[in-house]
Write an enzyme that holds these catalytic residues in place. Sequence first.
Site, PDB file in Angstrom:
ATOM      1  N   ASP A   1      -2.879  -0.408  -3.853  1.00  0.00           N
ATOM      2  CA  ASP A   1      -4.307  -0.317  -3.562  1.00  0.00           C
ATOM      3  C   ASP A   1      -5.143  -0.563  -4.821  1.00  0.00           C
ATOM      4  OD1 ASP A   1      -6.472   0.584  -1.684  1.00  0.00           O
ATOM      5  OD2 ASP A   1      -6.753   2.081  -3.251  1.00  0.00           O
TER       6      ASP A   1
ATOM      7  N   GLU B   1      -3.162  -5.636  -3.437  1.00  0.00           N
ATOM      8  CA  GLU B   1      -4.543  -5.849  -2.981  1.00  0.00           C
ATOM      9  C   GLU B   1      -5.268  -6.531  -4.130  1.00  0.00           C
ATOM     10  OE1 GLU B   1      -8.461  -3.691  -1.088  1.00  0.00           O
ATOM     11  OE2 GLU B   1      -7.358  -2.683  -2.658  1.00  0.00           O
TER      12      GLU B   1
END
Length: 589
Positions: A251, A311
């Site tokens: 993330d 990401e």
Amino acid sequence: MSAAKSDRIRAGFINGNRPRMLREFVVSALLVAGLCFASSVANGQGKPVDAEGHQWWQHAVFYEIYPRSFADSNNDGIGDLNGIESKLDYLKQLGVDAIWITPCYPSPQVDFGYDVSDYENIDPMYGTLTAFGHLAKAAKRHHIRIIMDLVLNHTSDQHPWFLDSKSSRTSAHRDWYIWRDGKDDGQPPNNWISGFGGSAWKFDPTTGQFYYHYFAAAQPDLNWRNPAVEKAMFDVTRFWYKHGVSGFRLDAVDLLFEDPNLRDNPVLEGKNELGDPKTQEIYNDKLPANHDVLRRLRSVADQSDAVLVGETYTDSAAELKEYYGAHNDEIQLPMDFMFCQIDKLSAPDFRKQIAIAESTGGWPTYVISNHDMERSYVRYGDGKHNDQIAKLMAALYLTLRGTPIMYYGEEIGMENNDPTRKEDVKDPMGVTGWPGYKGRDGERTPMQWNDAPNAGFTQGTPWLPVPPSYKTHNVASESKDPESILDFYKRLLALRHRDRALLDGDYVALNQDDPNVLSYLRRYKKEAVLVALNMSGNVQQVSFDLAQQGFPSAKGKTLLTTLSVPPKPGVPGQISLEPFSVYVARVSK
Ligand code: GLC
């Protein structure tokens, strides 16, 4: 494409305008190093799954599950791990090989799980570690791997590390987060803007200093310059590898490091959708030190034959290439968000972006939707032919060279269900951005299983409402309809799994001047798969001369198409493509 629409898919990074200056020397260093970067076989990885030396994650189809919204086994209105387990048969039949579960760890749910308060447990609303164990075993029986979400940039402000950190200036965890004095006039240490709106600094009266939070104030950023943070986070990955996890989606991985001198970011003209000044985030985004951490994180992953999915918000081939690592020793699957930021059906734009992804020398990772961006069904749809267009987009990214990551519900044509009243908004970004930006609730609504109330997701009250389209777009109805989007996905994924050219073949762009039809070959030894996608609302005539690609007398045999009358087997000469149609054929010498 409106500016608002394009900004929207950068949710979480709403400041836009990616940094360049600080990175430049890294980019050039890596370009040189990149000369020895031809192989897509990763270092230190497990057994290859084919003669090309590909790893398991290069043949796998990934599927993102937002656990709150997938399947609710206890009817509390929120999905859970047992719910996911109950749908493994469905996922297997669909053709999924790995599920990425967005954070299901204990969390105050300020950002719906992306604010983690314990990295080594499961939030009671989703189940227990024991339930996770059951899910992992059942998934293994289904030959489905589990990928967890690693929120490594920040924790919840309720995490014991932060509670200790904020308790005093001399606490054991003080330096695990980024604390600074304000300016003399009491203003925050610098002009950095939070992706969730307002200053990225919050004053804490207990110790009289500010802490840094790129996202919500309840998500303080960890200090990755402190080796104890790295050790703790790497241990988290070891914990989950022991629990049967096959990798992590990293993330907000662009954001791990900040300039130690906390210099102000340059201010650009205008305001973003949350009403803040636009800035160029050169001092708190994509700092070179990220790569050192990624290399070390990768070597831990390699010990478990695990995959790292990133990401990664990039703006250029060079930036994307950096994430693979100079020696292919960082992220195996950095998502190419430039691909889905093309939010209109444009053959030239997609052709260009595929060429960019191919030019990195790495193994591409394509996505068309996720929990932070408007659903692809709406983004590409023209309001009249959305179902055809959904099939077209599927045929595009599921036949390209690389690993695709699907988003739950995409395979049945789920659409956004955006809130219409501010009081209904759950996403903190939507609360700040209302009414200009309505947040991300719309793309996170419950999976549509059937046409019963709440689309069969729950017998309770779902945490978000399903859109009216669930009556027609649901798994049960579409399973019975050979023309449905779901049926098309199943056939496409089955083809992708068995066809060597689609798995291993190279990518060769065809008819590069065609403004409407995107066509390419996936070539593997003596065979190839030809893909032609009509991205326009008009009938298009295309012809292919495949001599240059090594197929002078190619014969075409239709493998998959949405044409009402597929072309007869033979030379793929002149083909008439109906609006938004898909034609996939095998060509052999
Ligand atoms: C990532 C997640 C997003 C979240 C943010 C903060 O961008 O995808 O949903 O809000 O990180 O953790």
